[in-house]
Write an enzyme that holds these catalytic residues in place. Structure first.
Site, mmCIF file in Angstrom:
data_model
loop_
_atom_site.group_PDB
_atom_site.id
_atom_site.type_symbol
_atom_site.label_atom_id
_atom_site.label_comp_id
_atom_site.label_asym_id
_atom_site.label_seq_id
_atom_site.Cartn_x
_atom_site.Cartn_y
_atom_site.Cartn_z
ATOM 1 N N SER A 237 0.812 -1.288 -0.051
ATOM 2 C CA SER A 237 0.053 0.038 0.070
ATOM 3 C C SER A 237 0.834 1.336 -0.058
ATOM 4 C CB SER A 237 -1.040 0.002 1.331
ATOM 5 O OG SER A 237 -0.100 0.173 2.374
ATOM 6 N N LYS A 238 0.119 2.333 0.024
ATOM 7 C CA LYS A 238 0.917 3.602 -0.008
ATOM 8 C C LYS A 238 2.106 3.691 0.819
ATOM 9 C CE LYS A 238 -2.843 5.618 -2.289
ATOM 10 N NZ LYS A 238 -3.273 4.222 -2.705
ATOM 11 N N ARG A 239 1.952 3.321 2.098
ATOM 12 C CA ARG A 239 2.887 3.461 2.989
ATOM 13 C C ARG A 239 4.196 2.676 2.812
ATOM 14 N NH1 ARG A 239 2.447 -0.462 6.896
ATOM 15 N NH2 ARG A 239 0.349 -1.597 6.038
ATOM 16 N N GLY A 241 5.681 3.096 -0.130
ATOM 17 C CA GLY A 241 6.306 3.994 -1.331
ATOM 18 C C GLY A 241 5.580 3.863 -2.462
#
Length: 469
Positions: A237-239, A241
Site C-alpha cells: 500500500s501507499k506507505r 512507497g
RNA sequence: GGUCCCAUCGUCUAGAGGCCCAGGACGUAGCCCUCUCAAGGCUAAAACACGGGUUCGAAUCCCGUUGGGACCGCCA
C-alpha cells in the site's frame, strides 16, 4: 475460446498489484489466442471517479496491455443486473431484507464483542408478503448445508462449508447492485472462461459459485494469484512507497522493465530473468505460477530497468528522454532536438543510467551551454600544475581535422608520453573541464560527442579558471 | 476470534522422492578489467521454519506445531 477480463474498481489509480493481475490475464489471453476484456467495476458510485478511470486506462496503455473488448462500465448495465435480481426473487432464490444498516451494524458489533463470528441471521427470509413503504435490500439465499469445492488453477482444490456463508446483499436499498453479484452476472454475460484475480478474492469465490448455480450457469475456471506484499509483509500500500504504476513512469522506468519485474513475482521459467514480450506470451502458463505471496523489491526492479536501458535502442531512448529533459529544465518545451546527435550521446550513457531520469540528468553536461564545477572536483583537478597540460592539449585538439574518439585518443597518448604521465592525470582534469565532475563515460567519446567547438570553449574556460585561482 | 491461503538464502525464485552437504537472479563484500563512473567477468558469505510419520532414501508425500498473510460491509 479463452476469454478473460481485468476488472478494476476506479477507487484509486492502477497500482502494482492490479497491474500484475491485469498482466497475468493479458498473458493468458495472448498465450491462448483468446480475448482480453477490460471492465470497470464502478457500482459503488460514491467512491468511483472519472479521474481514476482515466488513470487506470492510461496505466494499461503505458504498460502496453491492450484489450480486445471494453472498457465496459457497470454503471451502464444496471438494467441487466435488475433483470437477474428479479429472476432470483421470482424463483425464491433471493428475498427482501428490511433490516436497516444501523441494525445490522449493531448486531455485528454485538457478535464481535461476544466473540462470535458476525453472520446475518436470515431473519427476513421468512417474510412472505412485501412490507409497504419500508426500504429494503435484496439478499441472496445461500445454501446452508453441504460444501463447495473450488478447483483453482493455482491453489488446487479449496473446500468451503456452506454454513459459513451468509445471505449476502445483492442489491442495496437504493437499487444499485453489489460486487459479488454483478461480477457473476457480467462474467456470465461476457462469457468469461477463466477468472484470474488476486487471492484476496478467494473467500468470495464460494458465494459467487452459488450465484452461478442459482442462475443456472456453469462456473468458469478460477486462478487466484498470490498477493504482492510490502517490505513489512503486509499488503502493498501507499506507505510502502510508490505503488501507482504511473509513478514508475514518472520516475523514469521503462514499461517493459516493470512488466518483466511484475511477471517474475510469482512466475518463473527456469533460471531466466529477462524476457521479451514474445517470450512471455510463449512461455506463460499457470503451471509455473507459485502459490505464495511475494514481497515487492524496488532494487531488483531498478536493476531490471538498467538492463532494459542498456538493451534499448538509442533512438528510442532519445524520444523517451525528451520529456524528462524538459522536466529537468535542460531543454525547453518546443526545443528542436537533433535526435541523431542525442542518440550518440545516449550511446555513451545508457549503461550508466538506471532510469530515464538519471539519463536526463547525465545529459545535462552534453547539452547545457556551460558546466558548473563541483567544488571537490575543481579543487582537486583544476590546479596550476595542469595548466600547461591543458593549454597544450587545447591547441593540439584545435588542429585536429577529424574530431573522432580515436583521433582524440592519439592526441592524448602523445601528450602523456611526452610528459611521462599517466592517462588519468590528463583525463581527470579534462573530465572536470568538460562535465564539471569526476564521473563520465570514456573521455575520448565524451569529447567526440561534445564536438570540437564546445570542447575548446570548455578547455578555455578551465584554463581561465586556473589562471584566476 | 472465525474461514481460507501460504512456508527454500535478507528479497525474487529453481526444485514434480535419489541428479541437492540445494542451482540462478537482485542486494552485500572482495578481486579482475580500467582515464573516472558504470557495464562486464570471477569469487565469497547467505536458505529447505520446527516436530513427527511414510520410504532403502524426503526440500519434495502425509499429519501436527509454529509463523506469516488475506477475507469476514447495503466496499470492490
Amino acid at each position: 475460446m479463452v476469454r478473460v477480463r481485468f476488472a478494476p474498481s476506479p477507487t484509486g489509480y492502477l497500482h502494482i498489484g492490479g497491474a500484475r493481475t491485469a498482466l497475468f490475464n493479458w498473458l493468458f489471453a495472448r498465450h491462448n489466442r483468446g480475448k482480453f476484456i477490460l471492465r470497470i467495476e464502478d457500482t459503488d458510485r460514491s467512491r468511483s471517479t472519472e479521474e481514476y478511470i482515466e488513470a487506470i486506462i492510461e496505466g494499461m496503455r503505458w504498460l502496453r496491455l491492450d484489450w480486445d473488448e471494453g472498457p465496459f462500465r457497470q454503471t451502464d448495465r444496471f438494467e441487466i443486473y435488475r433483470r437477474y435480481v428479479e429472476r432470483l426473487i421470482a424463483e425464491g432464490k433471493a428475498y427482501r431484507c428490511y433490516c436497516t444498516p444501523e441494525e445490522l451494524e449493531e448486531r455485528r458489533k454485538k457478535a464481535l464483542s461476544e466473540g462470535r463470528t458476525p453472520k446475518y441471521d436470515g431473519r427476513c427470509r421468512e417474510i412472505r408478503e412485501p412490507i409497504p413503504d419500508r426500504p429494503f435490500a435484496i439478499r441472496f439465499k445461500m445454501p446452508q448445508e453441504g460444501q463447495v469445492v473450488i478447483k483453482d488453477m493455482i491453489k488446487g482444490d479449496v473446500v468451503f462449508e456452506n454454513n459459513q456463508l451468509d445471505d449476502l446483499i445483492i442489491m442495496r436499498s437504493d437499487g444499485t447492485p453489489t460486487y459479488n453479484f454483478v461480477v457473476v452476472v457480467d462474467d456470465v454475460e461476457m462469457a468469461i472462461t477463466h477468472v484470474i484475480r488476486g487471492d484476496d478474492h478467494l473467500n468470495n469465490t464460494p458465494k459467487q459459485v452459488h450465484i452461478y448455480s442459482a442462475l443456472g450457469y456453469k462456473t468458469p475456471e478460477f486462478a487466484h494469484l498470490p498477493m504482492i506484499l510490502g517490505s513489512d509483509r503486509t499488503r502493498l500500500s501507499k506507505r510502502h512507497g510508490a505503488t501507482s504504476v504511473l509513478a514508475y513512469r514518472d520516475m523514469g522506468y521503462l514499461p517493459d522493465a516493470l512488466v518483466n519485474y511484475l511477471v517474475r513475482l510469482g512466475w518463473s521459467y527456469g533460471d531466466q530473468e529477462i524476457f521479451s514480450r514474445q517470450e512471455l506470451i510463449e512461455y506463460f502458463s499457470f503451471e509455473n505460477v507459485g502459490k505464495s505471496s511475494a514481497i515487492f523489491n524496488p532494487e531488483k526492479l531498478l536493476w531490471l530497468n538498467s538492463q532494459y536501458m542498456i538493451r534499448s535502442d538509442e533512438r528510442e531512448l532519445s524520444e523517451l528522454v525528451i520529456p524528462f529533459l524538459i522536466r529537468e529544465g535542460i531543454i525547453h518545451e518546443g526545443h528542436k532536438v537533433d535526435i541523431e546527435w542525442l542518440s550518440r550521446a545516449i550511446r555513451t550513457l545508457k549503461e550508466r543510467a538506471k532510469t530515464l531520469v538519471e539519463l536526463a540528468k547525465m545529459l545535462r553536461y552534453y547539452i547545457a551551454e556551460e558546466v558548473e564545477y563541483e567544488e571537490k572536483a575543481r579543487d582537486k583537478f583544476l590546479t596550476p600544475e595542469t595548466l600547461r597540460l591543458l593549454q597544450e592539449l587545447r591547441y593540439s585538439l584545435e588542429g585536429l581535422a577529424e574530431f573522432s574518439a580515436s583521433a582524440i585518443e592519439d592526441v592524448f597518448r602523445k601528450h602523456i608520453s611526452r610528459h611521462k604521465i599517466k592517462l588519468g592525470q590528463l583525463a581527470q582534469p579534462v573530465r572536470v573541464a568538460m562535465t564539471g565532475g569526476t564521473e563520465s563515460p570514456g573521455i575520448f567519446e565524451v569529447l567526440e560527442v561534445m564536438g570540437k567547438e564546445k570542447v575548446l570553449k570548455r578547455l578555455d574556460r578551465a584554463i581561465e579558471y586556473i589562471k584566476g585561482r
